[in-house]
Structures are given as structure tokens and as C-alpha cells.
Design a protein around this motif. Structure first.
Motif, PDB file in Angstrom:
ATOM      1  N   GLU A 406       0.707  -1.210  -0.014  1.00 16.82           N
ATOM      2  CA  GLU A 406       0.060   0.035  -0.037  1.00 16.82           C
ATOM      3  C   GLU A 406       0.821   1.297   0.029  1.00 16.82           C
ATOM      4  N   THR A 407       1.976   1.213   0.662  1.00 20.36           N
ATOM      5  CA  THR A 407       2.737   2.388   0.669  1.00 20.36           C
ATOM      6  C   THR A 407       3.303   2.612  -0.604  1.00 20.36           C
ATOM      7  N   ALA A 408       3.744   1.410  -1.136  1.00 20.24           N
ATOM      8  CA  ALA A 408       4.271   1.635  -2.705  1.00 20.24           C
ATOM      9  C   ALA A 408       3.336   2.292  -3.418  1.00 20.24           C
ATOM     10  N   ARG A 409       2.359   1.635  -3.372  1.00 19.31           N
ATOM     11  CA  ARG A 409       1.048   2.165  -4.248  1.00 19.31           C
ATOM     12  C   ARG A 409       0.887   3.632  -4.308  1.00 19.31           C
ATOM     13  N   ARG A 410       0.682   4.231  -2.937  1.00 18.98           N
ATOM     14  CA  ARG A 410       0.389   5.643  -2.704  1.00 18.98           C
ATOM     15  C   ARG A 410       1.761   6.406  -3.345  1.00 18.98           C
ATOM     16  N   ALA A 411       2.947   5.760  -2.861  1.00 16.62           N
ATOM     17  CA  ALA A 411       4.272   6.559  -3.154  1.00 16.62           C
ATOM     18  C   ALA A 411       4.234   6.716  -4.660  1.00 16.62           C
ATOM     19  N   PHE A 412       4.144   5.654  -5.339  1.00 18.34           N
ATOM     20  CA  PHE A 412       4.432   5.731  -6.892  1.00 18.34           C
ATOM     21  C   PHE A 412       3.543   6.547  -7.623  1.00 18.34           C
ATOM     22  N   THR A 414       2.457   9.500  -7.523  1.00 16.32           N
ATOM     23  CA  THR A 414       2.896  10.588  -8.068  1.00 16.32           C
ATOM     24  C   THR A 414       4.498  10.985  -8.110  1.00 16.32           C
ATOM     25  N   LYS A 415       5.030  11.866  -8.759  1.00 14.78           N
ATOM     26  CA  LYS A 415       6.470  12.007  -8.733  1.00 14.78           C
ATOM     27  C   LYS A 415       6.790  12.475  -7.287  1.00 14.78           C
ATOM     28  N   GLU A 416       5.942  13.265  -6.966  1.00 12.06           N
ATOM     29  CA  GLU A 416       6.366  13.834  -5.717  1.00 12.06           C
ATOM     30  C   GLU A 416       6.482  12.886  -4.599  1.00 12.06           C
ATOM     31  N   GLY A 417       5.253  12.061  -4.700  1.00 14.48           N
ATOM     32  CA  GLY A 417       5.254  10.811  -3.597  1.00 14.48           C
ATOM     33  C   GLY A 417       6.786  10.030  -3.708  1.00 14.48           C
ATOM     34  N   LYS A 418       6.975   9.616  -4.852  1.00 11.23           N
ATOM     35  CA  LYS A 418       7.870   8.693  -5.218  1.00 11.23           C
ATOM     36  C   LYS A 418       9.433   9.593  -4.579  1.00 11.23           C
ATOM     37  N   GLU A 419       9.451  10.877  -4.729  1.00  7.40           N
ATOM     38  CA  GLU A 419      10.783  11.549  -4.338  1.00  7.40           C
ATOM     39  C   GLU A 419      10.783  11.666  -2.761  1.00  7.40           C
ATOM     40  N   ALA A 420       9.516  11.637  -2.107  1.00 15.15           N
ATOM     41  CA  ALA A 420       9.294  11.758  -0.842  1.00 15.15           C
ATOM     42  C   ALA A 420       9.855  10.518  -0.066  1.00 15.15           C
TER      43      ALA A 420
END
Ligand code: TXA
Ligand code: MG
Length: 529
Positions: A406-412, A414-420
Motif C-alpha cells: 500500500e505504501t508503494a502504491r501511494r508513493a508511486f 505521483t512524482k512527488e510521492g516517489k521523491e518523498a
């Protein structure tokens, strides 16, 4: 409440401060170590106000400050026979001595312990205020609990404005770190907190002393401590601090390799290499480091950087106090870049056989560090989990565990999410990698190999003495990936095209291994070994 500001050299300042204290008020006063927040030590209600203003845990006892030797008698059960020699040598000055307390010391001062901590400061303003108030003064450092101790009047103002009756500005504190705390209630005496008086100096008077392990190490969960102050997070700016061991060259390379803007907390003359920096004293002078340390830690926040890397001070003499405070402000995060074995960075295109090269190196006595495994381990750290929750929501924790998918799903998403996500996890992966390199050293490995798909995109290259790219022809890689992952040629191509070209890997690496044969040729391997 309105805080009254007084300048120590102004006429009547000392008298006003003493009057407020006599009447049960609380006043921040300068000492040679750090500013203290003082109250009449015999007035339990006044002392309680100090706890409240600081937000200090009730189980953390206070130091009682005296201006003359005579004031000590009523505070203790009996004067320890070793006290006169200590006082003769170190008082007035940055030494606090713990002895069995008398019934006159209120329980709030000693936080229910049977002992009392006593210090005679050398700062003239502090001494005058104590003498004029006519009572010993209980005073912890005048910072909000958990923040770096104040070494300038403005630090006190930042933390406690409106919460205290008065602040006496006496300029900057000449020692800059809090007093050395030694208890005579143990046999031999125990150093509980290093400070301006060094262990060597104490030994000259006391003979043998022991040093509390809390000086160097994190306390275990629930461990009973001799000095309650040791168990709290301390001296911490809002942002994350790490201590970097090793030469300045290593430090510089490591900091410049970071992908975000970090704050360099370094020694005089070293800052010019960095975009954001704060210098804290001279590299060869623990005294100047002590003077500047807390001011520097407070300035970290002003840089707006999320992370600060502090040059490791020497832990000799007064340096022990500097190192001890830094350890706490860094929550014991120490990154030691002094490696005794070569460190090889290993990367390559998908299907090139990077793993095969790793296995071959392992057979030959190299220690392989798999950064994929460390990435999984990194998200087990409570600090990382906390930061991920802040970023992606508390509901990524399911049944007390991180829901990685779930964490990966939310992070990936958006670009910002991935960077965070990267900003949170990469520093911990790097720290774990450095720990693994030291493990490799201990295991007697010939070299450590950092196996990382994104080696050149991370700061890991700064850890490496050499980098190796494994490449192979496209056709061969395609076949390998299809076979390995049991996927169609289209899907395999999709993955291959998501990566940089062979040229990129060639250019960036010190060594290039061409792995086109069915087996790894010893000629290719000989480039590394
Ligand atoms: O330099 C200093 O000592 C400064 C200036 C203001 O004098 N004061 C200071 O106080 O640093 P504070 O409260 O921030 O730190 C006092 C330390 C704490 O770690 C506390 O737990 C410990 O001394 N302490 C006080 N009384 C104690 C006792 N009876 N037994 C063990 N530890 C004690
Ligand atoms: Mg303190």
C-alpha cells in the motif's frame, strides 16, 4: 506572563533578579556553561514552575547552585570527605557533585531521589544573583525540554519568552556545554555526564572513577539510570542530525554526493565547499567546539535543510562532552566513513548478469551487500516508519506493521510521492550499507561489494573506491530476462528500455565487465580481482 529583560551590566539588574527569585519567581541567568532557569531551591512551588516552563519530565532532578561553600551544609546529609579536594580544585567552575541529600531539599528538586546535585558556578553574575537572593538556586538549563541548551540570551528568549518572569542577559557562555556531573554516591565515584572538567582531571583528585555507559551508548528500553537526564532525546534541532566520522575529504565527497541539499556542520574554514553550512569551532580545539556547538545546532533549523551532517569531533578531554552531546542530538546515528578494506560499487543493466558477477566475487572472499535487502530492512526502523506515516497517512500501518504494498502504491502514484519515499528511505539504506561495510571488515573480507541497481543515481558512489558496471548485448539480455522471469519479449523489452543505455554504464564506471558468454570469463573477472 510578560518576561522582563535585564542586561547583567545594567545597574540594578542583579538586584531585580534576586528580588524576583526571593519572591518565588523564576529567572533565566547566565553561567559559564549554559544559561540556567533558576528558582529558590527551598521553595517547591517555585521549582515546579521551572518544570512547567521547560516542559521538563517530572522525574528529571535539578542541579542546586550555590555561591559559597557554607551554603552546602544544609543541603546534604553530611559533606563527603572527598568534596573539599574537589571544591579546592574545580570550584567555582563547571563541575556538579552529587551527594546524599538532607531533608531540607524538596522532593521536586531531587525528583524523589535520595541525592542532590550541587554546583558552584564561576560566572560572576550567577554568583552575585545567588548571593543576593540569599538561597541556593535550583536551575536546569534554560531551554525548552529536548532542545539544545542555551548559550546566548536570545536562545532562552526563543524557547521561553512569556513563560518566565525574567531573563538576565550576560552575553555568551564561555564553556558552552553543561557541567561535568560526578556522583560520590557510588564506589568508586561515577562520571554521569562529561563537561568542562575532564575525566582525567577528576581522576587526579578522586583516583579511580567509573564512567557511566550512558555517556556513550543509547540506554536500553526501560533501563534504570543513575542520571535520569540521560534517557531523554536531547540537544536536538527539529531536523535530522547524523555524525560523520572520517577525514574531511571523505566527509566532503559524501556530502556533495547527496541528492538533496543537506546542511554541513563542520569546522572553521571547511564550510566554503557547501551550499548550506554552519561552522562550529576549530578542528583542533575542543574548547572552541564546545563554545559553538549548541548555537550551531540551533542554526541548523534556520537553513531549512531536512538533514544535517556533523563532522565528528575528537573525544579527548573536553571533546568527550562535545561528542556526548552530539551523539544525543543525532539519536546515536554515527556514519563511519573510515574503511579499512576496498569498497566496490557493483551495478549494471537488467539481464547483464550483475548477480552472477556478485556470486563469483563472493566465492573469492568478497562480502556482498545487497541493497535490495537493506531497502526492506530500512522500512523496519521506527523513525522511517514514523516519517512514512507523516507523508502517506497513518493507515499504512496495518496490525502494527507497515503495509509495504500500500505504501508503494501511494508513493508511486505521483512524482512527488516517489521523491518523498526516496528522501525518507535512502538515508537509512545508506546508513545500513555503511554498517555492512564495517561488518565486512570485521569478517576479514577482502573487499566489500555494494550491489545496487541505482548505484550512480544514489550517494553510494561516495562510499566506493571503485565502481563496476556489468553490461551485455541486448539480444543476450533479452533472452536472459525472458527465461529468468518467464515473460514475453515485449515485457522484457519494456523493462530494458526503462533503464539507461550501455553507454551510460560504460562512462560512469571505473571498470566495465562484458558478460556475453554463457559463463563469466576469468579474463573479465580479473579486471576486478
Ligand atoms: O552546567 C550545568 O550543569 C547547567 C547550568 C545551568 O548549571 N545546568 C544543567 O542542568 O545542565 P540540567 O538540569 O539541564 O542537567 C542536569 C543533569 C540532568 O541530566 C539530571 O538528570 C542530572 O544532572 N542530575 C541532577 N540531579 C541528579 C541526581 N541527584 N542524581 C543523578 N543525576 C542528577
Ligand atoms: Mg538540560
Amino acid at each position: 506572563m510578560e518576561t522582563l529583560y535585564l542586561k547583567s551590566e545594567e545597574k540594578g539588574a542583579v538586584e531585580t533578579a534576586a528580588e524576583i527569585l526571593k519572591n518565588g519567581g523564576i529567572v533565566a541567568i547566565p553561567t559559564e556553561t549554559v544559561y540556567g532557569l533558576a528558582a529558590d531551591a527551598y521553595n517547591a512551588d517555585a521549582v515546579k514552575k521551572v518544570f512547567e516552563a521547560k516542559g521538563r519530565p517530572q522525574d528529571n532532578p535539578m542541579i542546586v547552585h550555590v555561591s559559597s561553600y557554607e551554603e552546602i551544609n544544609p543541603l546534604v546529609e553530611k559533606i563527603d570527605p572527598r568534596l573539599p579536594a574537589l571544591a579546592e580544585k574545580f570550584w567555582p567552575g563547571p563541575l556538579t557533585v552529587i551527594m546524599k541529600k538532607s531533608a531540607l531539599v524538596p522532593d521536586v528538586v531531587s525528583a524523589g531521589l535520595e541525592t542532590v546535585a550541587i554546583r558552584m558556578p564561576s560566572h560572576q553574575t550567577a554568583r552575585d544573583i545567588i548571593a543576593l537572593a540569599g538561597v541556593p538556586l535550583a536551575a536546569p538549563s534554560a531551554n525548552a525540554s529536548g532542545r539544545p541548551s542555551p548559550t546566548r540570551a536570545e536562545h532562552v528568549k526563543t524557547d521561553l519568552d512569556g513563560k518566565i518572569d525574567a531573563l538576565v542577559d550576560g552575553g555568551f557562555c564561555s564553556v558552552g556545554v553543561e557541567s561535568t556531573v560526578v556522583t560520590l554516591a557510588t564506589e568508586p565515584p561515577t562520571l554521569l555526564r562529561p563537561g568542562g572538567i575532564t575525566p582525567e582531571q577528576l581522576c587526579e583528585v578522586l583516583g579511580e572513577i567509573s564512567i557511566s555507559h550512558a555517556v556513550f551508548e543509547k540506554l536500553n528500553e526501560g533501563e534504570k539510570v543513575q542520571s535520569p537526564g540521560m534517557k531523554y532525546k536531547h540537544y536536538a534541532p527539529t531536523e535530522q542530525v547524523s555524525i560523520i566520522k572520517g577525514s574531511f575529504d571523505k566527509y566532503k565527497e559524501f556530502l556533495l554526493a547527496q541528492t538533496d541539499t543537506v546542511c554541513a556542520v563542520c569546522f572553521e574554514g571547511e564550510g566554503k565547499y557547501f551550499e548550506k553550512y554552519i561552522e562550529y569551532g576549530r578542528a583542533d580545539s575542543s574548547e572552541t567546539q564546545g563554545q559553538m556547538l549548541f548555537d550551531a545546532l540551533r542554526k541548523v533549523d534556520e537553513t531549512g535543510c531536512k538533514r544535517a551532517f556533523v563532522r565528528c569531533p575528537s573525544s579527548d578531554g573536553v571533546g568527550l562532552a562535545v561528542y556526548n552531546r552530539l551523539l544525543r542530538s543525532a539519536a546515536f546515528r554515527v556514519i563511519d566513513l573510515d574503511f579499512e578494506i576496498p569498497v566496490i560499487g557493483l551495478t549494471g543493466q537488467t539481464g547483464s548478469g550483475k548477480t552472477t558477477v556478485g556470486k563469483e566475487l563472493e566465492k573469492q572472499g568478497f562480502y556482498i551487500i545487497d541493497t535490495d535487502i537493506l531497502a526492506r530492512k530500512a522500512v523496519e526502523s521506527p523513525e522511517v516508519i514514523g516519517a512514512l506515516c507523516n507523508e502517506f497517512g497513518n493507515d499504512i500501518i496495518v496490525d502494527g506493521k507497515l503495509d509495504r504494498r500500500e505504501t508503494a502504491r501511494r508513493a508511486f502514484a505521483t512524482k512527488e510521492g516517489k521523491e518523498a519515499l526516496n528522501a525518507i528511505t535512502h538515508p537509512e539504506i545508506t546508513r545500513l550499507t555503511v554498517e555492512e561495510i564495517h561488518k565486512a571488515e570485521k569478517n576479514g573480507a577482502k573487499a566489500a561489494v555494494i550491489d545496487a541497481a541505482l548505484l550512480f543515481e544514489s550517494c553510494m558512489t561516495a562510499l566506493c573506491s571503485k565502481t563496476v558496471s556489468v553490461i551485455a548485448d541486448e539480444k543476450i539480455r533479452l533472452e536472459r530476462i525472458m527465461k529468468r522471469d518467464n515473460i514475453s519479449p515485449e515485457d522484457a523489452l519494456l523493462r530494458m528500455n526503462a533503464q539507461p543505455s550501455a553507454e551510460y554504464y560504460r562512462e560512469k564506471a571505473d571498470i566495465v565487465i562484458e558478460n556475453n558468454e554463457g559463463f563469466l570469463s576469468s579474463l573479465e573477472m580479473s579486471k576486478i580481482v
